[in-house]
Write a protein that holds these residues in place. Structure first.
Motif, PDB file in Angstrom:
ATOM      1  N   THR A   1      -6.761   3.783   6.914  1.00  0.00           N
ATOM      2  CA  THR A   1      -7.903   4.236   7.704  1.00  0.00           C
ATOM      3  C   THR A   1      -8.388   3.125   8.630  1.00  0.00           C
ATOM      4  O   THR A   1      -8.033   1.965   8.451  1.00  0.00           O
ATOM      5  CB  THR A   1      -9.052   4.713   6.783  1.00  0.00           C
ATOM      6  N   VAL A   2      -9.185   3.527   9.623  1.00  0.00           N
ATOM      7  CA  VAL A   2      -9.796   2.548  10.517  1.00  0.00           C
ATOM      8  C   VAL A   2     -11.228   2.329  10.032  1.00  0.00           C
ATOM      9  O   VAL A   2     -12.013   3.272   9.946  1.00  0.00           O
ATOM     10  CB  VAL A   2      -9.813   3.048  11.979  1.00  0.00           C
ATOM     11  N   ARG A   3     -11.542   1.081   9.660  1.00  0.00           N
ATOM     12  CA  ARG A   3     -12.881   0.745   9.178  1.00  0.00           C
ATOM     13  C   ARG A   3     -13.394  -0.432   9.967  1.00  0.00           C
ATOM     14  O   ARG A   3     -12.717  -1.443  10.040  1.00  0.00           O
ATOM     15  CB  ARG A   3     -12.831   0.377   7.688  1.00  0.00           C
ATOM     16  N   SER A   4     -14.565  -0.312  10.520  1.00  0.00           N
ATOM     17  CA  SER A   4     -15.161  -1.336  11.395  1.00  0.00           C
ATOM     18  C   SER A   4     -14.118  -2.009  12.288  1.00  0.00           C
ATOM     19  O   SER A   4     -13.965  -3.220  12.289  1.00  0.00           O
ATOM     20  CB  SER A   4     -15.968  -2.381  10.607  1.00  0.00           C
ATOM     21  N   GLY A   5     -13.379  -1.175  13.002  1.00  0.00           N
ATOM     22  CA  GLY A   5     -12.441  -1.685  13.988  1.00  0.00           C
ATOM     23  C   GLY A   5     -11.121  -2.178  13.426  1.00  0.00           C
ATOM     24  O   GLY A   5     -10.196  -2.461  14.170  1.00  0.00           O
ATOM     25  N   GLN A   6     -11.023  -2.278  12.112  1.00  0.00           N
ATOM     26  CA  GLN A   6      -9.794  -2.759  11.480  1.00  0.00           C
ATOM     27  C   GLN A   6      -9.040  -1.601  10.843  1.00  0.00           C
ATOM     28  O   GLN A   6      -9.656  -0.764  10.202  1.00  0.00           O
ATOM     29  CB  GLN A   6     -10.134  -3.770  10.374  1.00  0.00           C
ATOM     30  N   THR A   7      -7.728  -1.583  11.022  1.00  0.00           N
ATOM     31  CA  THR A   7      -6.942  -0.550  10.359  1.00  0.00           C
ATOM     32  C   THR A   7      -6.309  -1.153   9.112  1.00  0.00           C
ATOM     33  O   THR A   7      -5.611  -2.156   9.191  1.00  0.00           O
ATOM     34  CB  THR A   7      -5.846  -0.018  11.283  1.00  0.00           C
ATOM     35  N   THR A   8      -6.602  -0.538   7.970  1.00  0.00           N
ATOM     36  CA  THR A   8      -6.064  -1.082   6.719  1.00  0.00           C
ATOM     37  C   THR A   8      -5.529   0.025   5.837  1.00  0.00           C
ATOM     38  O   THR A   8      -6.000   1.160   5.899  1.00  0.00           O
ATOM     39  CB  THR A   8      -7.162  -1.791   5.893  1.00  0.00           C
ATOM     40  N   THR A   9      -4.555  -0.335   5.014  1.00  0.00           N
ATOM     41  CA  THR A   9      -4.097   0.616   4.009  1.00  0.00           C
ATOM     42  C   THR A   9      -5.060   0.516   2.830  1.00  0.00           C
ATOM     43  O   THR A   9      -5.674  -0.526   2.605  1.00  0.00           O
ATOM     44  CB  THR A   9      -2.658   0.302   3.554  1.00  0.00           C
ATOM     45  N   LEU A  10      -5.201   1.621   2.108  1.00  0.00           N
ATOM     46  CA  LEU A  10      -6.165   1.648   0.997  1.00  0.00           C
ATOM     47  C   LEU A  10      -5.432   1.507  -0.337  1.00  0.00           C
ATOM     48  O   LEU A  10      -4.369   2.100  -0.536  1.00  0.00           O
ATOM     49  CB  LEU A  10      -6.953   2.965   1.026  1.00  0.00           C
ATOM     50  N   ALA A  11      -6.026   0.711  -1.232  1.00  0.00           N
ATOM     51  CA  ALA A  11      -5.396   0.452  -2.526  1.00  0.00           C
ATOM     52  C   ALA A  11      -6.025   1.312  -3.616  1.00  0.00           C
ATOM     53  O   ALA A  11      -7.124   1.833  -3.454  1.00  0.00           O
ATOM     54  CB  ALA A  11      -5.556  -1.020  -2.883  1.00  0.00           C
ATOM     55  N   ASN A  12      -5.323   1.452  -4.734  1.00  0.00           N
ATOM     56  CA  ASN A  12      -5.924   2.119  -5.897  1.00  0.00           C
ATOM     57  C   ASN A  12      -6.748   1.091  -6.681  1.00  0.00           C
ATOM     58  O   ASN A  12      -6.876  -0.063  -6.266  1.00  0.00           O
ATOM     59  CB  ASN A  12      -4.854   2.788  -6.770  1.00  0.00           C
ATOM     60  N   GLU A  13      -7.279   1.508  -7.835  1.00  0.00           N
ATOM     61  CA  GLU A  13      -8.186   0.613  -8.583  1.00  0.00           C
ATOM     62  C   GLU A  13      -7.469  -0.651  -9.076  1.00  0.00           C
ATOM     63  O   GLU A  13      -8.097  -1.657  -9.356  1.00  0.00           O
ATOM     64  CB  GLU A  13      -8.870   1.374  -9.744  1.00  0.00           C
ATOM     65  N   ASN A  14      -6.117  -0.583  -9.164  1.00  0.00           N
ATOM     66  CA  ASN A  14      -5.372  -1.774  -9.590  1.00  0.00           C
ATOM     67  C   ASN A  14      -4.946  -2.663  -8.419  1.00  0.00           C
ATOM     68  O   ASN A  14      -4.177  -3.598  -8.599  1.00  0.00           O
ATOM     69  CB  ASN A  14      -4.102  -1.367 -10.364  1.00  0.00           C
ATOM     70  N   GLY A  15      -5.413  -2.303  -7.221  1.00  0.00           N
ATOM     71  CA  GLY A  15      -5.070  -3.119  -6.057  1.00  0.00           C
ATOM     72  C   GLY A  15      -3.703  -2.822  -5.466  1.00  0.00           C
ATOM     73  O   GLY A  15      -3.211  -3.564  -4.629  1.00  0.00           O
ATOM     74  N   GLU A  16      -3.066  -1.713  -5.931  1.00  0.00           N
ATOM     75  CA  GLU A  16      -1.747  -1.369  -5.389  1.00  0.00           C
ATOM     76  C   GLU A  16      -1.885  -0.456  -4.171  1.00  0.00           C
ATOM     77  O   GLU A  16      -2.591   0.556  -4.235  1.00  0.00           O
ATOM     78  CB  GLU A  16      -0.903  -0.639  -6.452  1.00  0.00           C
ATOM     79  N   HIS A  17      -1.194  -0.795  -3.086  1.00  0.00           N
ATOM     80  CA  HIS A  17      -1.256   0.012  -1.868  1.00  0.00           C
ATOM     81  C   HIS A  17      -0.190   1.096  -1.832  1.00  0.00           C
ATOM     82  O   HIS A  17      -0.445   2.223  -1.463  1.00  0.00           O
ATOM     83  CB  HIS A  17      -1.128  -0.891  -0.627  1.00  0.00           C
ATOM     84  N   LEU A  18       1.032   0.706  -2.231  1.00  0.00           N
ATOM     85  CA  LEU A  18       2.126   1.684  -2.208  1.00  0.00           C
ATOM     86  C   LEU A  18       2.014   2.613  -3.410  1.00  0.00           C
ATOM     87  O   LEU A  18       1.865   2.149  -4.537  1.00  0.00           O
ATOM     88  CB  LEU A  18       3.483   0.972  -2.286  1.00  0.00           C
ATOM     89  N   LEU A  19       2.068   3.905  -3.166  1.00  0.00           N
ATOM     90  CA  LEU A  19       2.093   4.861  -4.273  1.00  0.00           C
ATOM     91  C   LEU A  19       3.529   5.381  -4.372  1.00  0.00           C
ATOM     92  O   LEU A  19       3.992   6.086  -3.465  1.00  0.00           O
ATOM     93  CB  LEU A  19       1.138   6.034  -3.987  1.00  0.00           C
ATOM     94  N   PRO A  20       4.262   5.034  -5.425  1.00  0.00           N
ATOM     95  CA  PRO A  20       5.621   5.577  -5.542  1.00  0.00           C
ATOM     96  C   PRO A  20       5.580   7.103  -5.499  1.00  0.00           C
ATOM     97  O   PRO A  20       4.749   7.724  -6.168  1.00  0.00           O
ATOM     98  CB  PRO A  20       6.093   5.067  -6.904  1.00  0.00           C
ATOM     99  N   SER A  21       6.435   7.713  -4.672  1.00  0.00           N
ATOM    100  CA  SER A  21       6.422   9.173  -4.518  1.00  0.00           C
ATOM    101  C   SER A  21       7.147   9.824  -5.692  1.00  0.00           C
ATOM    102  O   SER A  21       8.220  10.410  -5.538  1.00  0.00           O
ATOM    103  CB  SER A  21       7.085   9.565  -3.201  1.00  0.00           C
ATOM    104  N   VAL A  22       6.557   9.664  -6.866  1.00  0.00           N
ATOM    105  CA  VAL A  22       7.165  10.184  -8.088  1.00  0.00           C
ATOM    106  C   VAL A  22       6.095  10.950  -8.865  1.00  0.00           C
ATOM    107  O   VAL A  22       4.963  10.478  -8.983  1.00  0.00           O
ATOM    108  CB  VAL A  22       7.706   9.035  -8.983  1.00  0.00           C
ATOM    109  N   VAL A  23       6.464  12.141  -9.349  1.00  0.00           N
ATOM    110  CA  VAL A  23       5.517  12.934 -10.139  1.00  0.00           C
ATOM    111  C   VAL A  23       6.168  13.255 -11.483  1.00  0.00           C
ATOM    112  O   VAL A  23       7.301  13.718 -11.538  1.00  0.00           O
ATOM    113  CB  VAL A  23       5.134  14.245  -9.412  1.00  0.00           C
ATOM    114  N   TYR A  24       5.434  12.967 -12.565  1.00  0.00           N
ATOM    115  CA  TYR A  24       5.930  13.296 -13.912  1.00  0.00           C
ATOM    116  C   TYR A  24       5.158  14.494 -14.465  1.00  0.00           C
ATOM    117  O   TYR A  24       3.928  14.514 -14.453  1.00  0.00           O
ATOM    118  CB  TYR A  24       5.767  12.086 -14.850  1.00  0.00           C
TER     119      TYR A  24
END
Lengths: 187, 619
Positions: free
Chosen positions: B35-58
Motif C-alpha cells: 500500500t501507499v502510506r504517507s507517500g511511501q509504498t511498502t509491502t505489509l507484513a503479518n504479525e511475525n514480520g513476514e512479508h511474503l505469504l507462501p501461496s499454499v493452503v492446507y
C-alpha cells in the motif's frame, strides 16, 4: 451552448479526433502526444470511482480513441483509411491485375518460405525472409505516400493497386509468423 | 469557506479522508500485499514480520484452513490436502491440467461445471476458492495493519493470462469480498514501480519469470504514461518447471522410475528447489534423498535448464517484432520474478538483449509495489497524477467460422479497452437463433485455440434468409476481460444473449460459493448486500457532487432539477435497509444523468485537444 455538442467524438473521422490533417506522412510524434492527452481525459482508470454510466461511456470512448490511434499509427491501415475517406471501397475477394514483376518476387519469397523448415538453421532463414518482406513493404509504402499526401488529387486506381500488393505481402508475413509459431512450439 | 463534514456513525467513506487501497500480487509461489502510506509504498507484513505469504493452503480434517507458512509444512506429510501453485490451475479445465501434469498432483474431480475441483479431506474445492483463501488472508492483514476496511484493490495477473484465467482471478477477488478496482498485468506493474523510481522516458523491456508463468512486455514510458507496445509469454512456464527438471534428474540418478508416491515426489521437488537456490550463490549443491547423497554442479544445472531458458527467448523475439522496436532501442531490461535470481537466466537474457539486465530491484516485491501505486491512483487519492497504464490484449480473440477455422476479431497486442463489431446474417428463412463460438489464441484452427464461450443469440426477428443483420459487439474492458452484446440492426431488437462460458464460473455458481462460505448465510448475505449497495451509493453521490461542482453549467435548469431529484431520492433511500430500492434509485439516477455524463466526456476530449488545432500544422 453545450447541448449542441452532442456526440462530437463519434461523428469525427480519426484525423479530426486527433486534430491532425488528412495526410499520409502523419507527424507520428504529434500523433502519440495527442493520443496520450486524449487517453488521459477519457481512460477508464480516470473513472474507476464514477457511476456505471460514466464507466461504460469511458470504455467506449477510450476504445474508439485506441482504434483511431492504431489505424493512424500503422502506415498500411492509415493508407487504406485515407482511401476509404476518398470513397474507395475495398473488396477483399476481388482479384485485380497484378504487376508480373511483383508476382515473380512473390513466388520466390513463397518458395523460400516453404523450404524454411528443412533448413539447418530455420530461424535465421525465416529472418531473411522477414527482412525481404520489410524492404518490399517499405518500397510500396513510399509509393503510396506520393499519392496519399495529397488525397484530393491522388491517383486512386494506382493507390488501390498498391494496397493490393501490400495485402499480398501481409499474407506472406502472417504465413511467416505461423511458421515462426510452429518453430517456437517445436522447441 | 470549508464546511465541517459530519459523517454518520457506521459509514466508512468520508470524502475528505484518504481511501485505503492496496495492490495484491497473487503469485504462484508467494503472494504479497502493498500500500501507499504517507507517500511511501511498502509491502505489509503479518504479525511475525513476514512479508511474503507462501501461496499454499492446507485443508484440515476439521475443516479449518491454514494459509501460508503454516500450510507449507504439511506439503510433505499430507500432500493431497496441501494445495500449492494453485495459480497454474486458474481458468483451466481438467484436460488442460492433465496435459501439463503427469502424474496429477492432487485428486481432481470432473464436475458438472466446467471448473474442475480438487478433493480434500475438508471437501471439494476449486482453484478459485483456494485463491480466495489466500486473498482473504491478505485482505485481513491489510485491514489489521491499516486499521479500516479497504475501499478497493488492484490484483496483478501475468500479462499472458487469457480471458478464462483473468476471469477466474477476478472471481477469486469477489469471493474474498474484495472490491477489485482493476486487474493489471504483472510486468506493467513492475514497470510502474521501476519507472517511477528511475523517472526517465524511453522503451523498456520487462522480463518476468515467476514460479509458474513467464511474461515479456515491451513498454514505452512517456511522462507517466506506460504504453505497452507488445507482450508475449507462456502462462505455464516458470521456476516450478526448473524444479521439475532437476527433480527428474534426481529420480533418474536414484533409479526410482516414474511411479513413486506423492510424498516422496514432493520431497524430491523440495530438494530440487533447494539445490536450485543454493546454486545461485554456490558452485556445488548436495542433495540428500532416501539416505543417498547426490551432488549437482552449477554447470550440470545450466545444462538441465538451458532448454527452458531458450523457451523464454522466442517470446522475447516475438514481442520485439510485434512492438516494432529494434533491439538497440531498448533502454533497460527489468528483471522480475523470483526465478530471475538464477544466474544462468540473467546471463542468457543479458546476452539476448545485448546489455546487462537490471537486477537491483527486489524481484519479489516490485509487482505488488507497482499494483499499490496504481490502486492509490484508481481509488482517487492522487487526483493530479499523470500515471496511466495502457495495456494490450495478449492473445488474439476470434470466432469460429466454417470448417473449424478461426477468424480473428481483435488481434493480439491491440490496446485495451477495445471494441469491434461484426455483422452476421441468418442462412435460413425465419431463423430466430444462432450460436457464436468465441476462441482465444494465434492458431488457425479452432481446436488449437482456447474456447472462451459459446453465445446463443435468441429472439432474432423471423425474416427471409440473409436479410437479418445481427451486429455482435466484442468489447475488451480495461481489465482485459471480454464482453459480448448483440442487436438486430434492421429492427433494432436487442437479441437475448445467453452466455455459456467454456471455462470459469457462472454468476449463480459464485453466489452459491459465497453462501457456502458463510455460516449464517441468510443474514450475512443480506447484510453484505445492503452494505455493498450503501457503499456504492455513497460513491456514486460523491462522484456526482464533484462532477456537478465542476461542470454543473453544462445543464439546463430543468436537467439539473431532475438530476437533483434523483440524487435526493437515492440519498434518502441509502439510509434505509432496502438494498433493492437503493439499487433501483441508482439506476434511475444513472438514466437521468446520461446526458450530463456524455457531455462531460465529450468536453474532456475537446479540452484534451484544445490548442492542437489543424491550423497549427498548416502554419
Amino acid at each position: 451552448m453545450t447541448s449542441l455538442a452532442g456526440n462530437a467524438a463519434l461523428t469525427q473521422n480519426h484525423f479530426e479526433l486527433f486534430s491532425l490533417p488528412v495526410f499520409f506522412d502523419v507527424d507520428l510524434h504529434q500523433l502519440s502526444a495527442n493520443f496520450r492527452a486524449l487517453q488521459q481525459s477519457v481512460h477508464p482508470d480516470r473513472f474507476a470511482n464514477a457511476s456505471a454510466q460514466e464507466k461504460r461511456l469511458s470504455v467506449q470512448r477510450a476504445a474508439q480513441i485506441n482504434e483511431a490511434h492504431q489505424v493512424l499509427k500503422s502506415p498500411q491501415r492509415r493508407a487504406r483509411y485515407i482511401l476509404e475517406l476518398q470513397g474507395v471501397v475495398f473488396d477483399d475477394q476481388s482479384n485485380p491485375v497484378m504487376d508480373p514483376m511483383f508476382l515473380m518476387q512473390q513466388m520466390e519469397l513463397r518458395e523460400a518460405l516453404a523450404d524454411v523448415k528443412s533448413k539447418s538453421d530455420p530461424e535465421s532463414e525465416l529472418d531473411k525472409i522477414l527482412v525481404s518482406l520489410k524492404i518490399a513493404k517499405k518500397d510500396i509504402l513510399d509509393k503510396l505516400a506520393e499519392q496519399l499526401n495529397t488525397p484530393a488529387t491522388a491517383d486512386l486506381d494506382k493507390a488501390s493497386q498498391l494496397m493490393h500488393e501490400l495485402q499480398f505481402l501481409d499474407k506472406l508475413q502472417s504465413e511467416s509468423e505461423i511458421i515462426e509459431e510452429e518453430l517456437m512450439d517445436s522447441l | 469557506m470549508a464546511l465541517i463534514q459530519i459523517s454518520e456513525p457506521g459509514q466508512s467513506t468520508k470524502p475528505h479522508e484518504r481511501k485505503l487501497a492496496v495492490g495484491i500480487d497473487l503469485g504462484t509461489t508467494n503472494s504479497l500485499v502493498a500500500t501507499v502510506r504517507s507517500g511511501q509504498t511498502t509491502t505489509l507484513a503479518n504479525e511475525n514480520g513476514e512479508h511474503l505469504l507462501p501461496s499454499v493452503v492446507y485443508y484440515a480434517k476439521d475443516k479449518t484452513r491454514l494459509v501460508g507458512s503454516e500450510a507449507k509444512q504439511y506439503k510433505i506429510t499430507d500432500p493431497l490436502n496441501t494445495i500449492s501453485s494453485v495459480k497454474r490451475y486458474m481458468g483451466r479445465s481438467l484436460e488442460d491440467i492433465k496435459a501439463k501434469e503427469s502424474p496429477l498432483h492432487y485428486d481432481f474431480i470432473q464436475t458438472n461445471s466446467t471448473v474442475p475441483r480438487i478433493k480434500t479431506q475438508a471437501g471439494e474445492v476449486s482453484a478459485i476458492e483456494v485463491s480466495a483463501e489466500i486473498l482473504s488472508v491478505l485482505k485481513k492483514r491489510a485491514e489489521l495493519s491499516l486499521g479500516d476496511e479497504l475501499s478497493g484493490v488492484v490484483i496483478t495477473v501475468p500479462a499472458y493470462f487469457d480471458d478464462a484465467q483473468r476471469q477466474a482471478t477476478k472471481d477469486a477477488g469477489r469471493l474474498a469480498g474484495l472490491n477489485v478496482l482493476r486487474l493489471i498485468n504483472e510486468p506493467t506493474a513492475a514497470a510502474v514501480a521501476y519507472g517511477l523510481d528511475k523517472a526517465s522516458d524511453g522503451v523498456i523491456a520487462v522480463y518476468d519469470l515467476g514460479g509458474g508463468t513467464f511474461d515479456i512486455s515491451i513498454l514505452r514510458v512517456t511522462q507517466g504514461v506506460f504504453e505497452v507496445l507488445a507482450t508475449a509469454g507462456d502462462s505455464a512456464l516458470g521456476g516450478d518447471d526448473f524444479d521439475y527438471v532437476i527433480a527428474s534428474w534426481i529420480q533418474q540418478q536414484l533409479e526410482l522410475g516414474d511411479d513413486i508416491d506423492k510424498s516422496l515426489r514432493n520431497q524430491i521437488i523440495h530438494a530440487a528447489c533447494q539445490a536450485k537456490q543454493t546454486l545461485t550463490t554456490e558452485r556445488l549443491a548436495s542433495i540428500n534423498i532416501a539416505s543417498t547423497t547426490l551432488e549437482l554442479s552449477r554447470e550440470q544445472l545450466n545444462n538441465l535448464i538451458d532448454p527452458l531458458i531458450k523457451k523464454t527467448l522466442m517470446p522475447c523475439r516475438r514481442a520485439l517484432r510485434d512492438a516494432q522496436v529494434e533491439l538497440e532501442e531498448i533502454k533497460a531490461v527489468v528483471m522480475v520474478g523470483g526465478s530471475t535470481r538464477i544466474l544462468r537466466v540473467r546471463d542468457k537474457v543479458g546476452e539476448y538483449f545485448d546489455q546487462p539486465p537490471m537486477v537491483d530491484i527486489n524481484p519479489d516485491t516490485v509487482v505488488a509495489i507497482g499494483a499499490a501505486i496504481q490502486a492509490d491512483v484508481l481509488v482517487g487519492n492522487k487526483a493530479d497524477s499523470d500515471l496511466l497504464l495502457l495495456d494490450v490484449v495478449p492473445l488474439s480473440l476470434g470466432l469460429e467460422t466454417m470448417g473449424n477455422l478461426v477468424e480473428k476479431i481483435i488481434p493480439r497486442n491491440t490496446t485495451i479497452p477495445a471494441t469491434r463489431a461484426q455483422d452476421f446474417t441468418t442462412y435460413k428463412d425465419g431463423q430466430t437463433a444462432m450460436s457464436i463460438h468465441v476462441v482465444q489464441g494465434e492458431r488457425e484452427l479452432v481446436p488449437d485455440c482456447r474456447s472462451l464461450g459459446r453465445f446463443s443469440l435468441k429472439g432474432i426477428p423471423p425474416l427471409v434468409a440473409g436479410s437479418a443483420r445481427i451486429r455482435v459487439t466484442f468489447e475488451v474492458d480495461a481489465d482485459g476481460l471480454l464482453h459480448v452484446s448483440a442487436r438486430e440492426e434492421t429492427t433494432g431488437i436487442e437479441s437475448g444473449i445467453e452466455v455459456k462460458p467454456s471455462y470459469g464460473l457462472t454468476d449463480s455458481e459464485i453466489e452459491k460459493m459465497l453462501l457456502d462460505s458463510m455460516e449464517h448465510a441468510d443474514e450475512d448475505i443480506a447484510a453484505r448486500m445492503l452494505h455493498e449497495q450503501q457503499v456504492e451509493a455513497d460513491r456514486v453521490l460523491e462522484a456526482l457532487a464533484a462532477a456537478l461542482d465542476d461542470d454543473g453549467d453544462m445543464l439546463s435548469a430543468e436537467e439539473r432539477q431532475s438530476i437533483d431529484e434523483a440524487a435526493g431520492n437515492l440519498a434518502k433511500l441509502k439510509t434505509g435497509n432496502d438494498d433493492r430500492a437503493i439499487k433501483q434509485a441508482m439506476q434511475a439516477l444513472d438514466r437521468v444523468a446520461e446526458v450530463f455524463v456524455s457531455r462531460r466526456m465529450d468536453s474532456n476530449i475537446r479540452k484534451a485537444m484544445a490548442g492542437h488545432n489543424v491550423d497549427e500544422f498548416n502554419a
